[in-house]
Design a protein around this motif. Structure first.
Motif, PDB file in Angstrom:
ATOM      1  N   ALA A 147       0.782  -1.046   0.054  1.00 55.43           N
ATOM      2  CA  ALA A 147      -0.149  -0.011  -0.156  1.00 55.43           C
ATOM      3  C   ALA A 147       0.922   1.344  -0.060  1.00 55.43           C
ATOM      4  O   ALA A 147       2.106   1.247   0.199  1.00 55.43           O
ATOM      5  N   VAL A 148       0.354   2.336  -0.492  1.00 48.93           N
ATOM      6  CA  VAL A 148       0.943   3.682  -0.422  1.00 48.93           C
ATOM      7  C   VAL A 148       0.097   4.548   0.606  1.00 48.93           C
ATOM      8  O   VAL A 148      -1.018   4.724   0.509  1.00 48.93           O
ATOM      9  N   LEU A 185       0.652  13.342  -7.224  1.00 51.31           N
ATOM     10  CA  LEU A 185       1.701  12.580  -7.610  1.00 51.31           C
ATOM     11  C   LEU A 185       1.281  11.074  -7.651  1.00 51.31           C
ATOM     12  O   LEU A 185       1.808  10.344  -8.179  1.00 51.31           O
ATOM     13  N   ALA A 186       0.794  10.848  -6.243  1.00 50.39           N
ATOM     14  CA  ALA A 186       0.628   9.389  -5.955  1.00 50.39           C
ATOM     15  C   ALA A 186      -0.464   8.712  -6.992  1.00 50.39           C
ATOM     16  O   ALA A 186      -0.340   7.573  -7.384  1.00 50.39           O
ATOM     17  N   LEU A 187      -1.429   9.408  -7.327  1.00 54.85           N
ATOM     18  CA  LEU A 187      -2.471   9.003  -8.450  1.00 54.85           C
ATOM     19  C   LEU A 187      -1.689   8.739  -9.660  1.00 54.85           C
ATOM     20  O   LEU A 187      -2.239   7.602 -10.460  1.00 54.85           O
ATOM     21  N   GLN A 188      -0.622   9.570  -9.947  1.00 51.06           N
ATOM     22  CA  GLN A 188      -0.131   9.141 -11.422  1.00 51.06           C
ATOM     23  C   GLN A 188       0.516   7.750 -11.369  1.00 51.06           C
ATOM     24  O   GLN A 188       0.761   6.851 -12.229  1.00 51.06           O
ATOM     25  N   ALA A 189       1.006   7.333 -10.039  1.00 51.68           N
ATOM     26  CA  ALA A 189       1.896   5.920  -9.878  1.00 51.68           C
ATOM     27  C   ALA A 189       0.767   4.703  -9.715  1.00 51.68           C
ATOM     28  O   ALA A 189       0.971   3.613  -9.859  1.00 51.68           O
ATOM     29  N   ALA A 247      -2.808   4.851 -10.177  1.00 56.30           N
ATOM     30  CA  ALA A 247      -4.284   4.541 -10.929  1.00 56.30           C
ATOM     31  C   ALA A 247      -3.835   3.326 -11.798  1.00 56.30           C
ATOM     32  O   ALA A 247      -3.164   3.179 -12.615  1.00 56.30           O
ATOM     33  N   GLY A 248      -4.877   2.412 -11.998  1.00 55.41           N
ATOM     34  CA  GLY A 248      -5.159   1.177 -12.682  1.00 55.41           C
ATOM     35  C   GLY A 248      -4.124   0.254 -12.296  1.00 55.41           C
ATOM     36  O   GLY A 248      -3.970  -0.804 -12.811  1.00 55.41           O
ATOM     37  N   THR A 249      -3.865   0.222 -10.825  1.00 54.05           N
ATOM     38  CA  THR A 249      -2.977  -0.831 -10.232  1.00 54.05           C
ATOM     39  C   THR A 249      -3.718  -1.258  -8.941  1.00 54.05           C
ATOM     40  O   THR A 249      -4.629  -0.810  -8.780  1.00 54.05           O
ATOM     41  N   PRO A 250      -3.383  -2.344  -8.560  1.00 50.81           N
ATOM     42  CA  PRO A 250      -4.054  -3.002  -7.469  1.00 50.81           C
ATOM     43  C   PRO A 250      -3.747  -2.159  -5.945  1.00 50.81           C
ATOM     44  O   PRO A 250      -4.221  -2.751  -5.083  1.00 50.81           O
ATOM     45  N   VAL A 276      -8.654   3.802  -8.942  1.00 49.97           N
ATOM     46  CA  VAL A 276      -7.758   3.640  -7.729  1.00 49.97           C
ATOM     47  C   VAL A 276      -8.719   3.227  -6.625  1.00 49.97           C
ATOM     48  O   VAL A 276      -9.844   3.479  -6.377  1.00 49.97           O
ATOM     49  N   ARG A 277      -7.888   2.254  -5.610  1.00 45.67           N
ATOM     50  CA  ARG A 277      -8.532   1.601  -4.618  1.00 45.67           C
ATOM     51  C   ARG A 277      -7.929   2.568  -3.330  1.00 45.67           C
ATOM     52  O   ARG A 277      -6.786   2.679  -3.101  1.00 45.67           O
TER      53      ARG A 277
END
Length: 299
Positions: A61-62, A73-77, A79-82, A295-296
């Motif tokens: 998790a982040v 910035l976090a969303l750029q990394a 988005a689309g990942t679990p 995003v989760r």
């Protein structure tokens, strides 16, 4: 899930609150039984590169510690990942956290909530906006805006003095002196082009920007739709009257304000730039699409 949680920290957020907030967040994560990896970049591109590497290497998790810029910035990394995102909101605006019902400027509580959410797998899947312009694509979580407010931001960003938010107050006064509505071309989904004079157009996945200005007050971040607020051809006097109502969302009832809902929007206007999540994008035209469950979010 990996037993490592990444803290993505902006130590300068909120005039130094970010550095202090990282400590209780890290303690809460360790108490929940996870190891902590801290990512701090030399600048925004370096921070994003380091976070992207952590996500690629399999972090569980982040948790973004900072303001809306750090969340962006976090969303750029992510988005689309679990990999899920937690937020310890200690910046100036904190509009993302507000829109998602997360604690604001309560770092210990926010850290505990995020750590417990990782442990219990408490996840809310939310939409994001995906905006594209000349040579770029970018995710956003709250509001994409253009018009009077983007002109104020543009002017404020060019001013070296005074420091802090006061320069944006001066920039607003200067823009009011030169104020005029802008001719827009707006395309909603695959409908016809709407040609209109407008003071500003705001595209909301979240409800607020600018530290609590509820420009898209009824926006819901998991309904698959943007709320598009169009403030029409106001006079200077009308704008000054309507503007304070934005903090309560009461401007939506004004006859010069129209709200649309759409999955996709294209904005065109000469001489205007766009901002998303408070960050500059570039000149119009831009096209934004609402991407469901992109995003989760740890809640």
């Amino acid at each position: 899930m990996s037993h490592e949680v990444t803290l993505f920290v902006n130590p300068t957020a909120g005039r130094g609150r970010g550095a202090h907030a990282a400590q209780p967040a890290a303690s809460a994560v360790r108490e929940a039984g996870f190891s902590v990896r801290t990512v701090v970049g030399a600048d925004a591109p370096d921070a994003l590169a380091r976070l992207t590497a952590a996500v690629r290497e399999g972090t569980g998790a982040v948790i973004a510690v900072g303001g809306d810029g750090m969340v962006s910035l976090a969303l750029q990394a992510l988005a689309g990942t679990p990999v899920p995102l937690g937020v310890v909101a200690v910046g100036t605006g904190n509009d993302f956290a507000r829109a998602m019902g997360l604690p604001v400027r309560e770092p210990a509580r926010a850290g505990r909530m995020a750590a417990e959410a990782v442990k219990e797998n408490r996840i809310r899947e939310i939409d994001l906006g995906r905006v594209s312009g000349a040579g770029y694509e970018k995710w956003f979580g709250t509001v994409l805006c253009s018009g009077f407010d983007s002109r104020v931001n543009d002017r404020g960003n060019r001013m070296r003095l005074p420091a802090g938010r006061f320069k944006y107050d001066l920039a607003m006064i200067a823009e009011l002196a030169a104020f005029r509505p802008f001719p827009y071309r707006i395309t909603l989904d695959d409908g016809p082009v709407i040609e209109t004079e407008a003071t500003l157009v705001a595209v909301g996945n979240g409800s607020s920007y600018g530290g609590g200005m509820r420009i898209c007050a009824d926006a819901v971040p998991d309904d698959g739709l943007f709320d598009v607020t169009v403030v029409g051809d106001c006079s200077r006097a009308t704008l000054l009257k309507v503007f304070p109502q934005v903090y309560k969302g009461r401007h939506l009832g004004h006859p010069k304000v129209t709200v649309h809902r759409a999955r996709k929007i294209t904005l065109e206007a000469a001489g205007l730039s766009a901002y998303a999540d408070g960050e500059p994008l570039g000149a119009l035209p831009v096209t934004a699409a609402c991407v469901p469950r992109a995003v989760r979010l740890l809640t």
